[in-house]
Design a protein around this motif. Structure first.
Motif, PDB file in Angstrom:
ATOM      1  N   TRP A  17       0.815  -1.217   0.000  1.00  0.00           N
ATOM      2  CA  TRP A  17       0.000   0.000   0.000  1.00  0.00           C
ATOM      3  C   TRP A  17       0.855   1.276   0.000  1.00  0.00           C
ATOM      4  O   TRP A  17       0.382   2.352  -0.371  1.00  0.00           O
ATOM      5  CB  TRP A  17      -0.931   0.009   1.208  1.00  0.00           C
ATOM      6  CG  TRP A  17      -0.250  -0.295   2.502  1.00  0.00           C
ATOM      7  CD1 TRP A  17      -0.093  -1.513   3.081  1.00  0.00           C
ATOM      8  CD2 TRP A  17       0.379   0.651   3.381  1.00  0.00           C
ATOM      9  NE1 TRP A  17       0.594  -1.417   4.259  1.00  0.00           N
ATOM     10  CE2 TRP A  17       0.897  -0.085   4.485  1.00  0.00           C
ATOM     11  CE3 TRP A  17       0.545   2.027   3.363  1.00  0.00           C
ATOM     12  CZ2 TRP A  17       1.576   0.526   5.539  1.00  0.00           C
ATOM     13  CZ3 TRP A  17       1.211   2.634   4.406  1.00  0.00           C
ATOM     14  CH2 TRP A  17       1.720   1.888   5.478  1.00  0.00           C
ATOM     15  N   LEU A  19       3.130   1.961  -2.001  1.00  0.00           N
ATOM     16  CA  LEU A  19       3.412   2.346  -3.385  1.00  0.00           C
ATOM     17  C   LEU A  19       2.448   3.414  -3.889  1.00  0.00           C
ATOM     18  O   LEU A  19       2.740   4.104  -4.878  1.00  0.00           O
ATOM     19  CB  LEU A  19       3.334   1.108  -4.296  1.00  0.00           C
ATOM     20  CG  LEU A  19       4.372   0.015  -4.027  1.00  0.00           C
ATOM     21  CD1 LEU A  19       4.111  -1.197  -4.898  1.00  0.00           C
ATOM     22  CD2 LEU A  19       5.782   0.545  -4.274  1.00  0.00           C
ATOM     23  N   ALA A  20       1.291   3.553  -3.236  1.00  0.00           N
ATOM     24  CA  ALA A  20       0.340   4.585  -3.656  1.00  0.00           C
ATOM     25  C   ALA A  20       0.904   5.988  -3.485  1.00  0.00           C
ATOM     26  O   ALA A  20       0.448   6.943  -4.137  1.00  0.00           O
ATOM     27  CB  ALA A  20      -0.969   4.444  -2.873  1.00  0.00           C
ATOM     28  N   ALA A  21       1.912   6.157  -2.617  1.00  0.00           N
ATOM     29  CA  ALA A  21       2.492   7.481  -2.387  1.00  0.00           C
ATOM     30  C   ALA A  21       3.323   7.960  -3.565  1.00  0.00           C
ATOM     31  O   ALA A  21       3.724   9.133  -3.605  1.00  0.00           O
ATOM     32  CB  ALA A  21       3.350   7.457  -1.116  1.00  0.00           C
ATOM     33  N   VAL A  23       2.416   8.647  -6.519  1.00  0.00           N
ATOM     34  CA  VAL A  23       1.713   9.634  -7.353  1.00  0.00           C
ATOM     35  C   VAL A  23       1.539  10.977  -6.655  1.00  0.00           C
ATOM     36  O   VAL A  23       1.020  11.922  -7.261  1.00  0.00           O
ATOM     37  CB  VAL A  23       0.322   9.081  -7.762  1.00  0.00           C
ATOM     38  CG1 VAL A  23       0.476   7.785  -8.548  1.00  0.00           C
ATOM     39  CG2 VAL A  23      -0.552   8.842  -6.530  1.00  0.00           C
ATOM     40  N   CYS A  77       9.779   5.369  -2.150  1.00  0.00           N
ATOM     41  CA  CYS A  77       8.500   4.668  -1.935  1.00  0.00           C
ATOM     42  C   CYS A  77       8.661   3.164  -2.167  1.00  0.00           C
ATOM     43  O   CYS A  77       8.088   2.349  -1.443  1.00  0.00           O
ATOM     44  CB  CYS A  77       7.441   5.244  -2.868  1.00  0.00           C
ATOM     45  SG  CYS A  77       6.959   6.938  -2.495  1.00  0.00           S
ATOM     46  N   ALA A  81       8.081   0.186   0.696  1.00  0.00           N
ATOM     47  CA  ALA A  81       7.140  -0.938   0.518  1.00  0.00           C
ATOM     48  C   ALA A  81       7.785  -2.288   0.809  1.00  0.00           C
ATOM     49  O   ALA A  81       7.101  -3.301   0.839  1.00  0.00           O
ATOM     50  CB  ALA A  81       6.582  -0.921  -0.900  1.00  0.00           C
TER      51      ALA A  81
END
Length: 334
Positions: A17, A19-21, A23, A77, A81
């Motif tokens: 989760w 990895l969403a950072a 963007v 990031c 993760a």
């Protein structure tokens, strides 16, 4: 071969989760700029500042490298993760033995010629008490339980769950599988269940109080089959010298009972490379199991597993390198 290509092989992330950072910088860049009605601060040199901002002659335009910073952020990031790779499968060795316990449940095991806790008890009750203590001491071993009467039945397969074996032992009752003594069938079943195990781990412990008088397989023939299969059988003849009855706490002997087949059990043990024991009371039986408990341990492979190898140092190190490069380029430009 270099380790760098292997670091690119990722089997998963511990915290995907994060990895969403990645963007976030792009989203902030795409946000519309806030417009103002006029200058926030009025100074005498306003026109000069505007000229510098527009790239007036003689002034160098500020040069930035946002793509380097974006790259560094993405790698940070990725490292946060926690990328992981599964290592090669290994099967750690464990110390222990594979023991097949074989218990007689024939009618003669109901004779109350044993002493336990200051009172007279039947042979099966005494055997259960001693066997339960034996099972408790077998940490790291795999145990199986076979009972026999008219026929032989496997109550538990070979398992490291000693509580299950103990529970099945405590639930056994006289006459559960008949009133006769099919010793040969029980030995044959134990041998069959141990054939898949390494040769040095094939151990059977038989506890009986009578002569074989039922079943299809002759005990001596079963002993020969066990010998050919590499199974060692330890035989325990359990019980008094004759039958008896308890009356007001006193043991009265009765004649005519079945004698323990000591010679037959001794021959079975000798044929298979085991040992024969004779126990006439619960204390002797406990001592016998203590001797068996000192058998040399064998080793069997544990459950195979694949260790997880952490790969976050690679993207973390690359992010730090790109960050230092960006600082160096910025200082050089200045």
């Amino acid at each position: 071969m270099s380790l760098f290509p292997q670091a690119l092989l990722v089997d998963g992330f511990a915290w995907p989760w994060v990895l969403a950072a990645i963007v976030l910088p792009i989203a902030i860049h795409l946000l519309p700029a806030r417009s103002t009605q006029g200058p926030a601060l009025k100074v005498p040199w306003t026109q000069r500042l505007q000229a510098i901002a527009k790239g007036a002659p003689g002034r160098g335009k500020a040069v930035r490298f946002p793509w380097l910073l974006l790259c560094a952020w993405m790698l940070l990031c990725l490292a946060a993760a926690r990328p992981q790779r599964l290592g090669p499968e290994i099967a750690p060795a464990q110390a222990g033995r594979d023991l097949q316990l074989v218990l007689d449940l024939s009618a003669s095991m109901g004779q109350e010629d044993m002493q336990l806790g200051g009172g007279a008890v039947d042979r099966l009750t005494a055997a259960k008490a001693v066997l339960s203590d034996f099972i408790d001491r077998r940490a790291g071993d795999r145990l199986g339980l076979i009972v026999f009467g008219d026929r032989a039945f496997a109550l538990t397969p070979l398992t490291a769950d000693r509580d299950s074996v103990r529970q099945q032992l405590n639930d056994t009752q006289l006459g559960l599988v008949g009133r006769s003594t099919a010793l040969g069938d029980a030995m044959g079943l134990a041998t069959k269940r141990l054939q898949a195990q390494p040769a040095k781990q094939r151990v059977v412990i038989v506890l009986t109080d009578g002569m074989s008088n039922s079943g299809i397989l002759d005990p001596q023939r079963a002993a020969q089959i066990a010998h050919d299969a590499g199974v060692r059988i330890y035989t325990i003849a359990f019980g008094g010298d004759g039958q008896g009855v308890s009356l007001f706490g006193f043991q009265l002997p009765l004649g005519g009972g079945d004698e323990v087949d000591e010679d037959g059990l001794r021959k079975i043990a000798e044929t298979t490379g085991g040992r024969f024991y004779r126990a006439r009371d619960a204390d002797e039986l406990a001592g016998i199991y203590s001797q068996i408990d000192r058998l040399e341990p064998t080793r069997h492979a544990g459950l195979p597993l694949r260790p997880r190898i952490e790969l976050y140092p690679w993207p973390l190190g690359m992010a730090m390198g790109i960050g230092l490069l960006a600082l160096w380029l910025r200082g050089r430009r200045r």
